[in-house]
Design a protein around this motif. Structure first.
Motif, short mmCIF file in Angstrom:
data_model
loop_
_atom_site.label_atom_id
_atom_site.label_comp_id
_atom_site.label_asym_id
_atom_site.label_seq_id
_atom_site.Cartn_x
_atom_site.Cartn_y
_atom_site.Cartn_z
N ASP A 238 14.72 23.07 43.03
CA ASP A 238 14.48 22.05 44.05
C ASP A 238 15.70 21.82 44.94
O ASP A 238 15.61 21.13 45.95
N ASN A 239 16.85 22.36 44.56
CA ASN A 239 18.10 22.24 45.32
C ASN A 239 18.55 20.80 45.55
O ASN A 239 19.45 20.55 46.36
N ALA A 240 17.96 19.86 44.82
CA ALA A 240 18.30 18.45 45.05
C ALA A 240 19.77 18.16 44.75
O ALA A 240 20.39 17.34 45.42
N GLU A 241 20.34 18.82 43.73
CA GLU A 241 21.73 18.56 43.34
C GLU A 241 22.66 19.73 43.67
O GLU A 241 23.75 19.84 43.12
N ALA A 242 22.23 20.60 44.58
CA ALA A 242 22.99 21.82 44.84
C ALA A 242 24.40 21.55 45.37
O ALA A 242 25.35 22.26 45.03
N LEU A 243 24.56 20.51 46.18
CA LEU A 243 25.89 20.24 46.74
C LEU A 243 26.90 19.84 45.66
O LEU A 243 27.96 20.45 45.56
N PRO A 244 26.63 18.82 44.85
CA PRO A 244 27.62 18.51 43.80
C PRO A 244 27.75 19.62 42.77
O PRO A 244 28.83 19.80 42.20
N LEU A 245 26.70 20.38 42.53
CA LEU A 245 26.81 21.50 41.59
C LEU A 245 27.75 22.57 42.14
O LEU A 245 28.56 23.14 41.39
N ALA A 246 27.67 22.86 43.42
CA ALA A 246 28.57 23.85 44.01
C ALA A 246 30.02 23.42 43.86
O ALA A 246 30.90 24.22 43.53
N ARG A 247 30.28 22.14 44.07
CA ARG A 247 31.65 21.64 43.93
C ARG A 247 32.09 21.66 42.46
O ARG A 247 33.26 21.93 42.16
N ARG A 248 31.15 21.42 41.56
CA ARG A 248 31.49 21.48 40.14
C ARG A 248 31.86 22.91 39.73
O ARG A 248 32.82 23.12 38.97
N PHE A 249 31.12 23.88 40.25
CA PHE A 249 31.46 25.28 39.97
C PHE A 249 32.85 25.59 40.50
O PHE A 249 33.68 26.21 39.82
N HIS A 250 33.11 25.18 41.72
CA HIS A 250 34.43 25.40 42.33
C HIS A 250 35.53 24.77 41.48
O HIS A 250 36.59 25.38 41.26
N ASP A 251 35.29 23.55 41.00
CA ASP A 251 36.30 22.87 40.17
C ASP A 251 36.56 23.63 38.87
O ASP A 251 37.70 23.71 38.40
N GLU A 252 35.49 24.18 38.27
CA GLU A 252 35.67 24.93 37.02
C GLU A 252 36.51 26.19 37.25
O GLU A 252 37.37 26.55 36.43
N VAL A 253 36.26 26.86 38.37
CA VAL A 253 37.06 28.04 38.69
C VAL A 253 38.50 27.64 38.98
O VAL A 253 39.45 28.26 38.49
N ARG A 254 38.68 26.59 39.75
CA ARG A 254 40.03 26.17 40.15
C ARG A 254 40.84 25.68 38.96
O ARG A 254 42.08 25.79 38.95
N ALA A 255 40.17 25.15 37.94
CA ALA A 255 40.89 24.73 36.74
C ALA A 255 41.57 25.90 36.06
O ALA A 255 42.58 25.74 35.37
N ARG A 256 41.03 27.10 36.25
CA ARG A 256 41.59 28.31 35.64
C ARG A 256 42.45 29.12 36.61
O ARG A 256 43.28 29.92 36.19
N VAL A 257 42.21 28.91 37.91
CA VAL A 257 43.01 29.59 38.94
C VAL A 257 43.49 28.50 39.90
O VAL A 257 42.89 28.30 40.98
N PRO A 258 44.55 27.78 39.55
CA PRO A 258 44.96 26.60 40.32
C PRO A 258 45.33 26.89 41.76
O PRO A 258 45.32 25.98 42.60
N GLU A 259 45.69 28.13 42.08
CA GLU A 259 46.08 28.44 43.45
C GLU A 259 44.90 28.48 44.42
O GLU A 259 45.09 28.55 45.64
N VAL A 260 43.68 28.41 43.91
CA VAL A 260 42.52 28.32 44.79
C VAL A 260 42.59 27.00 45.56
O VAL A 260 42.86 25.94 44.98
N GLU A 261 42.34 27.07 46.85
CA GLU A 261 42.41 25.87 47.69
C GLU A 261 41.36 24.84 47.26
O GLU A 261 40.21 25.20 47.00
N PRO A 262 41.73 23.57 47.19
CA PRO A 262 40.72 22.54 46.88
C PRO A 262 39.76 22.36 48.04
O PRO A 262 40.09 22.66 49.19
N LEU A 263 38.56 21.89 47.73
CA LEU A 263 37.60 21.57 48.77
C LEU A 263 37.96 20.24 49.42
O LEU A 263 38.62 19.40 48.81
N ALA A 264 37.51 20.05 50.65
CA ALA A 264 37.75 18.79 51.35
C ALA A 264 37.00 17.65 50.67
O ALA A 264 36.04 17.88 49.91
N ASP A 265 37.42 16.43 50.95
CA ASP A 265 36.67 15.26 50.48
C ASP A 265 35.42 15.11 51.32
O ASP A 265 35.49 15.11 52.56
N PRO A 266 34.24 14.98 50.70
CA PRO A 266 33.02 14.86 51.49
C PRO A 266 32.99 13.60 52.33
O PRO A 266 33.51 12.55 51.94
N VAL A 267 32.36 13.70 53.48
CA VAL A 267 32.12 12.52 54.30
C VAL A 267 31.10 11.63 53.58
O VAL A 267 30.09 12.14 53.06
#
Length: 275
Positions: A238-267
Motif C-alpha cells: 500500500d506504500n502508506a509508510e514507504a517514506l519513513p521506511l526508506a529513511r529507516r533503511f538509510h539509517d540502518e546502512v549509515r549506522a554501519r557506514v557512518p561516512e554516508v551523508e545523512p538525509l535532510a530533515d523532512p519539511v
C-alpha cells in the motif's frame, strides 16, 4: 509517488499544489522512481518543474515509456525514444539512470533486441534494465547471456525483490492485489556497475518489511565499502509508510557506514502551532 494520497497531510503538507509536492518529498528521500513516464512521455515543461524542485544531486530513475518497452519490444522506436530523451533532458545530472523495465514475456530469445537497443542509446545517460522472465533467474546460461549484453553496454541489472511478499499468504487487500500483479522471481543481489539500483517490496506490516530487508542492508554496506553508489527504493503493497521506511533503511546502512551523508530533515506536514 510524491502525489501518493495517503502521504498528504501525514508526511507531506496537504495544502501544497501538485507542482510543489516533489520539493517536499525531496526532504524525505534523495531519489525517486519515475513511474509515470511509463504511461506517457511528460511535457518538457513538467520535467523542468521537477528539476526546479530538486537539488542537482537528487536522483531520478526514470522509466522508459510503455510503447518502447512493452508494445514495440524495443524495435522500431526511434521516434518515441527521441521524444522521451528530449523530454527528460531538463533533469540534467538528476537523471541518475534511465530505466528499461521489460515485460515478463521478454525472455532469453529476445536478448538480440535488447543488445541492439542498448547499442543505439546515447552515452550521455546511464541505463538500468529490469527483467521479469524467470529464465534469467533460474537458468545459468540465460543469466550469463543477459549479464554479457548489459556489461557490453555498461548497463545495470535492476533486481525487483518480491521474495518477502510471497513468503506467506497475503493479509490485506493491497497485498492480495500485489500477489496478482508483481513478479515472483528469486532475489538477485549482484551489481554489474558502480551504480547498482535495488527495488525492494515488503509487506504492509512494518516489522516484516524491516526483517525482510536485512540481506539488503548487508549488500548495500558491502557495495558502499567497494566504492559503489547504490540507490535503494523501499516499497510496501500500500506504500502508506514507504517514506519513513526508506529513511529507516538509510539509517540502518549509515549506522554501519557512518561516512554516508545523512538525509535532510523532512519539511513538517503541517505548520507548527503555539498550542
Amino acid at each position: 509517488m510524491w502525489t501518493h494520497a495517503p502521504w498528504q497531510g501525514r508526511f507531506l503538507p496537504r495544502s501544497l499544489p501538485p507542482r510543489e509536492r516533489l520539493r517536499s518529498y525531496a526532504t524525505w528521500c534523495n531519489a525517486v522512481e519515475g513511474n509515470t513516464t511509463f504511461y506517457a512521455t511528460p511535457a518538457r515543461s513538467t520535467v523542468e518543474s521537477w528539476a526546479q524542485q530538486t537539488d542537482p544531486d537528487f536522483r531520478f530513475v526514470v522509466k522508459l515509456p510503455k510503447p518502447i518497452t512493452h508494445e514495440r519490444r524495443l524495435g522500431g522506436v526511434d521516434e518515441e525514444l527521441r521524444a522521451f530523451l528530449e523530454a527528460v533532458e531538463p533533469l540534467g545530472p538528476r537523471a541518475h539512470a534511465l530505466w528499461v523495465q521489460l515485460p515478463g514475456s521478454f525472455g532469453p530469445n529476445d536478448l538480440g533486441a535488447l543488445a541492439g537497443f542498448l547499442r543505439g542509446l546515447p552515452r550521455t545517460h546511464a541505463y538500468a534494465v529490469e527483467v521479469r522472465h524467470r529464465a534469467f533467474f533460474e537458468d545459468a546460461r540465460a543469466e550469463r547471456l543477459l549479464e554479457r549484453v548489459l556489461a557490453g553496454a555498461g548497463a545495470e541489472w535492476v533486481p525487483f525483490d518480491t521474495t518477502v511478499l510471497f513468503r506467506s499468504p497475503p493479509t490485506s487487500d493491497a497485498e492480495r492485489d500485489a500477489w496478482t500483479k508483481k513478479p515472483r522471481v528469486p532475489r538477485r543481489s549482484s551489481a554489474l556497475t558502480d551504480r547498482p539500483i535495488v527495488r525492494y517490496l515488503g509487506r504492509d506490516d512494518t516489522e516484516r518489511t524491516v526483517e525482510g530487508w536485512r540481506p539488503w542492508v548487508d549488500t548495500v554496506v558491502a557495495w558502499l565499502r567497494e566504492g559503489r553508489s547504490p540507490t535503494v527504493f523501499v516499497h510496501t503493497p500500500d506504500n502508506a509508510e514507504a517514506l519513513p521506511l526508506a529513511r529507516r533503511f538509510h539509517d540502518e546502512v549509515r549506522a554501519r557506514v557512518p561516512e554516508v551523508e545523512p538525509l535532510a530533515d523532512p519539511v513538517p506536514a503541517e505548520p507548527p502551532t503555539l498550542f
